[in-house]
Design an enzyme around this catalytic site. Structure first.
Site, PDB file in Angstrom:
ATOM      1  N   ASP A   1      75.470  -9.808  28.483  1.00  0.00           N
ATOM      2  CA  ASP A   1      74.395  -8.967  29.017  1.00  0.00           C
ATOM      3  C   ASP A   1      73.059  -9.488  28.484  1.00  0.00           C
ATOM      4  OD1 ASP A   1      74.320  -5.763  30.200  1.00  0.00           O
ATOM      5  OD2 ASP A   1      72.513  -6.585  29.251  1.00  0.00           O
TER       6      ASP A   1
ATOM      7  N   ASN B   1      79.040   2.021  35.082  1.00  0.00           N
ATOM      8  CA  ASN B   1      78.180   2.998  35.735  1.00  0.00           C
ATOM      9  C   ASN B   1      78.417   2.979  37.239  1.00  0.00           C
ATOM     10  OD1 ASN B   1      76.751   4.001  33.441  1.00  0.00           O
ATOM     11  ND2 ASN B   1      75.638   2.063  33.354  1.00  0.00           N
TER      12      ASN B   1
ATOM     13  N   GLU C   1      72.160   0.198  37.564  1.00  0.00           N
ATOM     14  CA  GLU C   1      70.999  -0.606  37.980  1.00  0.00           C
ATOM     15  C   GLU C   1      71.380  -1.706  38.962  1.00  0.00           C
ATOM     16  OE1 GLU C   1      69.252  -2.203  34.444  1.00  0.00           O
ATOM     17  OE2 GLU C   1      68.774  -0.224  33.622  1.00  0.00           O
TER      18      GLU C   1
ATOM     19  N   HIS D   1      80.600  -3.792  37.844  1.00  0.00           N
ATOM     20  CA  HIS D   1      80.707  -4.518  36.583  1.00  0.00           C
ATOM     21  C   HIS D   1      81.200  -3.579  35.503  1.00  0.00           C
ATOM     22  CE1 HIS D   1      76.598  -2.964  37.036  1.00  0.00           C
ATOM     23  NE2 HIS D   1      76.591  -2.765  35.727  1.00  0.00           N
TER      24      HIS D   1
ATOM     25  N   HIS E   1      80.973  -3.035  31.435  1.00  0.00           N
ATOM     26  CA  HIS E   1      80.338  -3.388  30.164  1.00  0.00           C
ATOM     27  C   HIS E   1      81.429  -3.369  29.098  1.00  0.00           C
ATOM     28  CE1 HIS E   1      76.033  -2.491  31.410  1.00  0.00           C
ATOM     29  NE2 HIS E   1      76.682  -1.770  32.315  1.00  0.00           N
TER      30      HIS E   1
HETATM   31  P1  AMP Z   1      74.069  -1.038  34.911  1.00  0.00           P
HETATM   32  O1  AMP Z   1      72.925  -0.157  34.493  1.00  0.00           O
HETATM   33  O2  AMP Z   1      75.408  -0.496  34.506  1.00  0.00           O
HETATM   34  O3  AMP Z   1      73.978  -1.420  36.369  1.00  0.00           O
HETATM   35  O4  AMP Z   1      73.928  -2.358  34.041  1.00  0.00           O
HETATM   36  C1  AMP Z   1      73.300  -3.521  34.488  1.00  0.00           C
HETATM   37  C2  AMP Z   1      73.249  -4.453  33.304  1.00  0.00           C
HETATM   38  O5  AMP Z   1      72.949  -5.748  33.774  1.00  0.00           O
HETATM   39  C3  AMP Z   1      72.185  -4.106  32.255  1.00  0.00           C
HETATM   40  O6  AMP Z   1      72.828  -3.877  30.995  1.00  0.00           O
HETATM   41  C4  AMP Z   1      71.283  -5.331  32.239  1.00  0.00           C
HETATM   42  O7  AMP Z   1      70.831  -5.646  30.939  1.00  0.00           O
HETATM   43  C5  AMP Z   1      72.203  -6.406  32.799  1.00  0.00           C
HETATM   44  N1  AMP Z   1      71.544  -7.526  33.453  1.00  0.00           N
HETATM   45  C6  AMP Z   1      70.589  -7.478  34.416  1.00  0.00           C
HETATM   46  N2  AMP Z   1      70.241  -8.721  34.795  1.00  0.00           N
HETATM   47  C7  AMP Z   1      71.009  -9.577  34.078  1.00  0.00           C
HETATM   48  C8  AMP Z   1      71.125 -10.991  34.016  1.00  0.00           C
HETATM   49  N3  AMP Z   1      70.374 -11.798  34.773  1.00  0.00           N
HETATM   50  N4  AMP Z   1      72.019 -11.525  33.147  1.00  0.00           N
HETATM   51  C9  AMP Z   1      72.772 -10.717  32.351  1.00  0.00           C
HETATM   52  N5  AMP Z   1      72.706  -9.380  32.375  1.00  0.00           N
HETATM   53  C10 AMP Z   1      71.836  -8.811  33.217  1.00  0.00           C
END
Ligand code: AMP
Length: 119
Positions: free
Chosen positions: A33, A91, A99, A104, A106
């Site tokens: 991440d 999420n 987001e 995905h 975590h």
């Molecule tokens: P979510 O809020 O569960 O959708 O988590 C999205 C995650 O993607 C967040 O923890 C971000 O820090 C991570 N993220 C966004 N862009 C990137 C990227 N280019 N490389 C790695 N992680 C990312």
């Protein structure tokens, strides 16, 4: 919700955005991440285009589902978290604060993680 092929993880899968894989096979990709919330914070994603766990659990093939589950466990073991433990989180939708609209998981660990949810 229709899958958006321009979401950032889709672009990572197409290598339009560079990524250093922690693990990869025909079905999944795992990478760090970009904004880690724990000493170990890895994202594991299927290569198929699924918006969230809800979409994945409904529409993914049995093979994709098994491969995803196996990959999450493998990455956790490869990161040395089997004994100390870890947390899996995914999420789904607005209330969760999702987001990136590509399913995905975590994987967080490497230290005590505290309560499940922030207050
Ligand atoms: P979510 O809020 O569960 O959708 O988590 C999205 C995650 O993607 C967040 O923890 C971000 O820090 C991570 N993220 C966004 N862009 C990137 C990227 N280019 N490389 C790695 N992680 C990312």
């Amino acid at each position: 919700m229709k899958y958006d092929r321009e979401n950032i993880f889709a672009r990572i899968l197409r290598r339009e955005i560079p990524v250093q894989p922690i693990y990869e096979n025909d079905y999944v990709l795992a990478f760090a991440d970009i904004s880690p919330k724990a000493p170990v914070h890895v994202l594991i994603i299927p290569k198929g285009g699924y918006v969230s766990f809800d979409d994945f659990s409904l529409n993914a093939s049995a093979t994709e589902i098994v491969e995803m589950a196996r990959a999450v466990g493998k990455v956790a073991r490869d990161m040395g978290l089997q004994e100390s433990g870890y947390r899996l989180l995914s999420n789904v939708g607005p209330d969760s604060g999702q987001e990136v609209p590509h399913y995905h998981v975590h994987l967080c660990g490497g230290a005590p993680l505290g309560p499940l949810l922030a207050k």
